[in-house]
Write an enzyme that holds these catalytic residues in place. Structure first.
Site, PDB file in Angstrom:
ATOM      1  N   ARG A  62      48.282  27.975  39.900  1.00  0.00           N
ATOM      2  CA  ARG A  62      47.412  29.042  40.413  1.00  0.00           C
ATOM      3  C   ARG A  62      47.361  29.010  41.932  1.00  0.00           C
ATOM      4  O   ARG A  62      47.171  30.017  42.586  1.00  0.00           O
ATOM      5  CB  ARG A  62      45.989  28.864  39.865  1.00  0.00           C
ATOM      6  N   ASP A  70      37.297  22.516  49.030  1.00  0.00           N
ATOM      7  CA  ASP A  70      38.597  22.616  48.356  1.00  0.00           C
ATOM      8  C   ASP A  70      39.531  21.479  48.724  1.00  0.00           C
ATOM      9  O   ASP A  70      40.624  21.381  48.158  1.00  0.00           O
ATOM     10  CB  ASP A  70      39.274  23.954  48.683  1.00  0.00           C
ATOM     11  N   ARG A 104      28.958  29.315  39.225  1.00  0.00           N
ATOM     12  CA  ARG A 104      29.598  30.340  40.067  1.00  0.00           C
ATOM     13  C   ARG A 104      28.934  31.713  39.902  1.00  0.00           C
ATOM     14  O   ARG A 104      29.568  32.696  39.569  1.00  0.00           O
ATOM     15  CB  ARG A 104      31.091  30.445  39.760  1.00  0.00           C
ATOM     16  N   PRO A 105      27.612  31.819  40.078  1.00  0.00           N
ATOM     17  CA  PRO A 105      26.963  33.127  39.927  1.00  0.00           C
ATOM     18  C   PRO A 105      27.467  34.115  40.981  1.00  0.00           C
ATOM     19  O   PRO A 105      28.083  33.711  41.979  1.00  0.00           O
ATOM     20  CB  PRO A 105      25.486  32.817  40.152  1.00  0.00           C
ATOM     21  N   VAL A 106      27.236  35.394  40.731  1.00  0.00           N
ATOM     22  CA  VAL A 106      27.639  36.424  41.701  1.00  0.00           C
ATOM     23  C   VAL A 106      26.424  37.241  42.142  1.00  0.00           C
ATOM     24  O   VAL A 106      26.567  38.376  42.617  1.00  0.00           O
ATOM     25  CB  VAL A 106      28.735  37.347  41.129  1.00  0.00           C
ATOM     26  N   ASP A 107      25.239  36.631  42.009  1.00  0.00           N
ATOM     27  CA  ASP A 107      24.002  37.376  42.325  1.00  0.00           C
ATOM     28  C   ASP A 107      23.995  37.916  43.751  1.00  0.00           C
ATOM     29  O   ASP A 107      23.548  39.036  44.001  1.00  0.00           O
ATOM     30  CB  ASP A 107      22.783  36.486  42.073  1.00  0.00           C
ATOM     31  N   ILE A 163      28.740  21.939  47.797  1.00  0.00           N
ATOM     32  CA  ILE A 163      28.974  23.361  47.509  1.00  0.00           C
ATOM     33  C   ILE A 163      28.896  23.660  46.022  1.00  0.00           C
ATOM     34  O   ILE A 163      28.245  24.617  45.600  1.00  0.00           O
ATOM     35  CB  ILE A 163      30.354  23.804  48.069  1.00  0.00           C
ATOM     36  N   ARG A 168      38.250  34.600  38.847  1.00  0.00           N
ATOM     37  CA  ARG A 168      36.935  35.017  39.328  1.00  0.00           C
ATOM     38  C   ARG A 168      37.024  35.945  40.534  1.00  0.00           C
ATOM     39  O   ARG A 168      36.173  36.806  40.744  1.00  0.00           O
ATOM     40  CB  ARG A 168      36.111  33.804  39.731  1.00  0.00           C
ATOM     41  N   LYS A 182      46.190  31.565  49.558  1.00  0.00           N
ATOM     42  CA  LYS A 182      45.797  32.198  48.287  1.00  0.00           C
ATOM     43  C   LYS A 182      44.459  32.909  48.466  1.00  0.00           C
ATOM     44  O   LYS A 182      44.302  34.071  48.101  1.00  0.00           O
ATOM     45  CB  LYS A 182      45.657  31.134  47.204  1.00  0.00           C
ATOM     46  N   ASN A 183      43.491  32.210  49.061  1.00  0.00           N
ATOM     47  CA  ASN A 183      42.136  32.758  49.120  1.00  0.00           C
ATOM     48  C   ASN A 183      41.994  33.862  50.160  1.00  0.00           C
ATOM     49  O   ASN A 183      41.018  34.599  50.134  1.00  0.00           O
ATOM     50  CB  ASN A 183      41.128  31.634  49.351  1.00  0.00           C
ATOM     51  N   CYS A 193      32.942  28.619  35.483  1.00  0.00           N
ATOM     52  CA  CYS A 193      34.265  27.977  35.516  1.00  0.00           C
ATOM     53  C   CYS A 193      34.027  26.467  35.525  1.00  0.00           C
ATOM     54  O   CYS A 193      32.896  25.995  35.582  1.00  0.00           O
ATOM     55  CB  CYS A 193      35.074  28.453  36.710  1.00  0.00           C
TER      56      CYS A 193
HETATM   57  C1  EPZ Z   1      35.649  30.786  47.409  1.00  0.00           C
HETATM   58  O1  EPZ Z   1      34.974  30.850  46.162  1.00  0.00           O
HETATM   59  C2  EPZ Z   1      37.010  30.195  47.124  1.00  0.00           C
HETATM   60  N1  EPZ Z   1      37.742  31.070  46.213  1.00  0.00           N
HETATM   61  C3  EPZ Z   1      36.847  28.804  46.508  1.00  0.00           C
HETATM   62  O2  EPZ Z   1      38.147  28.260  46.338  1.00  0.00           O
HETATM   63  C4  EPZ Z   1      36.071  27.931  47.479  1.00  0.00           C
HETATM   64  O3  EPZ Z   1      35.860  26.665  46.887  1.00  0.00           O
HETATM   65  C5  EPZ Z   1      34.726  28.590  47.806  1.00  0.00           C
HETATM   66  O4  EPZ Z   1      34.945  29.922  48.316  1.00  0.00           O
HETATM   67  C6  EPZ Z   1      33.940  27.802  48.842  1.00  0.00           C
HETATM   68  O5  EPZ Z   1      34.692  27.689  50.017  1.00  0.00           O
HETATM   69  C7  EPZ Z   1      38.327  32.181  46.702  1.00  0.00           C
HETATM   70  O6  EPZ Z   1      38.250  32.473  47.884  1.00  0.00           O
HETATM   71  C8  EPZ Z   1      39.079  33.015  45.723  1.00  0.00           C
HETATM   72  P1  EPZ Z   1      31.205  30.838  47.344  1.00  0.00           P
HETATM   73  P2  EPZ Z   1      33.577  31.653  46.049  1.00  0.00           P
HETATM   74  O7  EPZ Z   1      30.682  32.158  46.949  1.00  0.00           O
HETATM   75  O8  EPZ Z   1      33.595  32.803  46.966  1.00  0.00           O
HETATM   76  C9  EPZ Z   1      27.064  29.913  45.279  1.00  0.00           C
HETATM   77  C10 EPZ Z   1      39.909  27.256  45.188  1.00  0.00           C
HETATM   78  O9  EPZ Z   1      40.057  26.109  44.753  1.00  0.00           O
HETATM   79  N2  EPZ Z   1      26.950  31.366  45.057  1.00  0.00           N
HETATM   80  O10 EPZ Z   1      31.420  30.542  48.789  1.00  0.00           O
HETATM   81  O11 EPZ Z   1      33.322  31.904  44.618  1.00  0.00           O
HETATM   82  C11 EPZ Z   1      28.174  29.273  44.459  1.00  0.00           C
HETATM   83  O12 EPZ Z   1      27.727  28.951  43.158  1.00  0.00           O
HETATM   84  C12 EPZ Z   1      38.592  27.977  45.007  1.00  0.00           C
HETATM   85  O13 EPZ Z   1      40.791  27.898  45.822  1.00  0.00           O
HETATM   86  C13 EPZ Z   1      25.768  31.888  44.542  1.00  0.00           C
HETATM   87  O14 EPZ Z   1      24.822  31.159  44.239  1.00  0.00           O
HETATM   88  O15 EPZ Z   1      32.570  30.559  46.575  1.00  0.00           O
HETATM   89  C14 EPZ Z   1      28.506  28.048  45.279  1.00  0.00           C
HETATM   90  O16 EPZ Z   1      27.586  27.019  44.945  1.00  0.00           O
HETATM   91  C15 EPZ Z   1      37.606  27.158  44.189  1.00  0.00           C
HETATM   92  N3  EPZ Z   1      25.680  33.221  44.360  1.00  0.00           N
HETATM   93  C16 EPZ Z   1      28.251  28.492  46.726  1.00  0.00           C
HETATM   94  O17 EPZ Z   1      27.459  29.678  46.634  1.00  0.00           O
HETATM   95  C17 EPZ Z   1      26.697  34.078  44.693  1.00  0.00           C
HETATM   96  O18 EPZ Z   1      26.537  35.309  44.517  1.00  0.00           O
HETATM   97  C18 EPZ Z   1      29.505  28.843  47.498  1.00  0.00           C
HETATM   98  O19 EPZ Z   1      30.273  29.706  46.684  1.00  0.00           O
HETATM   99  C19 EPZ Z   1      27.891  33.530  45.215  1.00  0.00           C
HETATM  100  C20 EPZ Z   1      27.999  32.174  45.396  1.00  0.00           C
END
Ligand code: EPZ
Length: 422
Positions: free
Chosen positions: A401, A309, A123-126, A331, A94, A22-23, A118
């Site tokens: 999902r 995950d 889950r910020p996107v900064d 995480i 997201r 999926k991811n 969520c």
């Molecule tokens: C991906 O989410 C996956 N989703 C998640 O899977 C997975 O848990 C996660 O990576 C970690 O492996 C998809 O690929 C669609 P991150 P993502 O950015 O990219 C922080 C599932 O169950 N962060 O690696 O959103 C964030 O808050 C889902 O399939 C910032 O601070 O995760 C987290 O604490 C759930 N700023 C950490 O980084 C940002 O701009 C890792 O998040 C981005 C992230």
């Protein structure tokens, strides 16, 4: 709203086919926006999240044909007439934010709704935004949307270091950098197999990328990308989830398509817990060595560490382990919501901040429980299969999902599991 009814007890024996990731699929699909040539994905999973991404790409003007029952996605972005990713779609999933980088790279402008939080965290996107700004994007946050424009009409290669390892931010920057003018170097990049899969697909389209799978990825921007056909990599999270089924219930299950390199740290923990894993020509064969697994400690980390995950699913196993285990979630800030539901089934779990201490019990007992997020939902099903009596897991839309045909796959191995309308 559907629920899943599980009658616990009995071993699991048989084979479970593992679907495409999926991811990986959710980051491969936006790559169609980078080219006017057709991009076809094979081994695609049949999931509601994929249908949501299809809806989003369609709203932008891309054509996405779902063929062979959804396992093939034939995409074409010949005519992108809309550059706004609407809140109504983005809030459902997201990963929609992953169209921002490709749209900016293709046409120099995009408007994408911020995804919002969520269940498992803010889950910020900064970092997505910081990386794109480093590549010459002017961003303005207005009315909950990111209004983005590439200065001079085209992104420019840059050197950017992520302050935290982020899968999504790495993917957004990687997608954008393929068409930027000049070279981009991404430091402290995520190393997940889904990133490697994306880079391999982009390379098939003509992108010039080095270093995927390491912490430093270097991209030489090109003027245009072509089409490609690419197989989606096996879903390591579905794989790990189903490897836990015989570990929890007993019996032996062969996960077709399973690869050790996708789940290295997870397999080390299973081995420590007393679960044997045998590589076969078709995948991975799993069974537990004794009647009860050993308690183990788990800390979630970015790949190649233990995946966040699989934390909820591993907790389900450790609820009936021999001894006390400590799980540390590093995480996400709120990813133990499955714990109170497992406690309803008789588990002994103490949660303090990012740590959960699990004291194993002989047997869990069936109960009515509620799914709170995708991975929590499947951990409850795993626990229910080994519990005494009946369990009803509600809100299984979370499950759909990320897992296709759960009741079929587990039912084929002897689980008493069915979907009921409630
Ligand atoms: C991906 O989410 C996956 N989703 C998640 O899977 C997975 O848990 C996660 O990576 C970690 O492996 C998809 O690929 C669609 P991150 P993502 O950015 O990219 C922080 C599932 O169950 N962060 O690696 O959103 C964030 O808050 C889902 O399939 C910032 O601070 O995760 C987290 O604490 C759930 N700023 C950490 O980084 C940002 O701009 C890792 O998040 C981005 C992230």
């Amino acid at each position: 709203m559907d629920s899943i009814l599980v009658r616990g007890g009995g071993e699991l024996n048989g084979v479970i086919p593992i679907a495409g990731a999926k991811n990986a699929c959710l980051t491969l699909m936006p790559a169609t926006l980078l080219s006017e040539e057709p991009l076809t994905l094979t081994n695609a999973p049949r999931l509601s999240d994929i249908r949501t991404m299809t809806e989003l790409l369609g709203s932008l003007g891309a054509e996405v044909a779902s063929l062979q029952g959804g396992q093939v996605l034939a995409m074409s972005s010949h005519n992108i007439h809309n550059h706004t990713a609407d809140y109504d779609i983005v809030r459902k999933m997201r990963a929609s934010i992953l169209v921002l980088g490709p749209m900016l790279a293709r046409d120099g402008h995009a408007i994408v709704s911020l995804p919002g939080g969520c269940a498992i965290g803010a889950r910020p996107v900064d970092m997505h935004l910081q990386a794109l700004e480093a590549m010459g994007a002017d961003l303005e946050l207005r009315d909950g949307y990111v209004h983005a424009k590439a200065r001079g009409g085209r992104l420019t290669g840059a050197e950017f270091e992520f302050s935290v390892v982020s899968v999504g931010a790495t993917e957004n920057a990687l997608l954008a950098a393929t068409l930027a003018r000049g070279t981009t170097v991404l430091k402290n990049a995520a190393r997940e197999p889904e990133i490697v899969d994306l880079a391999q697909c982009l390379r098939r389209m003509g992108a010039q990328i080095e270093g995927e799978g390491t912490s430093t990825i270097t991209i030489q921007g090109v003027d245009r990308l072509g089409g490609a056909t690419h197989p989606v990599v096996t879903d390591r999270i579905e794989l790990g989830t189903y490897m836990l089924a015989p570990a929890i219930c007993g019996g032996e299950v062969e996960c077709l398509g399973g690869r050790i390199d996708l789940v290295g740290a997870f397999c080390e923990k299973l081995d420590e817990a007393g679960v044997s894993i045998e590589e076969t020509e078709r995948g991975l064969k799993v069974k537990r060595k004794n009647g009860r697994v050993n308690a183990v400690n788990v800390t979630t980390e970015p790949f190649p560490g233990f995946p966040t995950d699989l934390q909820a699913q591993m907790m389900a196993l450790l609820c009936t382990a021999n001894g006390t285990s400590v799980l540390e979630e590093r995480i996400f800030e709120n990813r133990f919501m499955h714990a109170p539901e497992l406690i309803r089934m008789g588990a002994q779990i103490d949660v303090h901040g990012g740590h959960a201490t699990v004291t194993g019990v002989e047997k869990l007992k069936g109960a009515r429980v509620m799914a709170t997020d995708l991975r929590a939902s499947v951990s409850l099903i795993l626990a229910a299969m080994a519990a005494e009596g009946e369990t009803v897991v509600s809100r299984v839309y979370h499950l759909d999902r990320g897992y296709e045909r759960v009741e079929e796959k587990l039912g084929a191995c002897g689980a008493h599991i069915e979907r009921i309308a409630t």
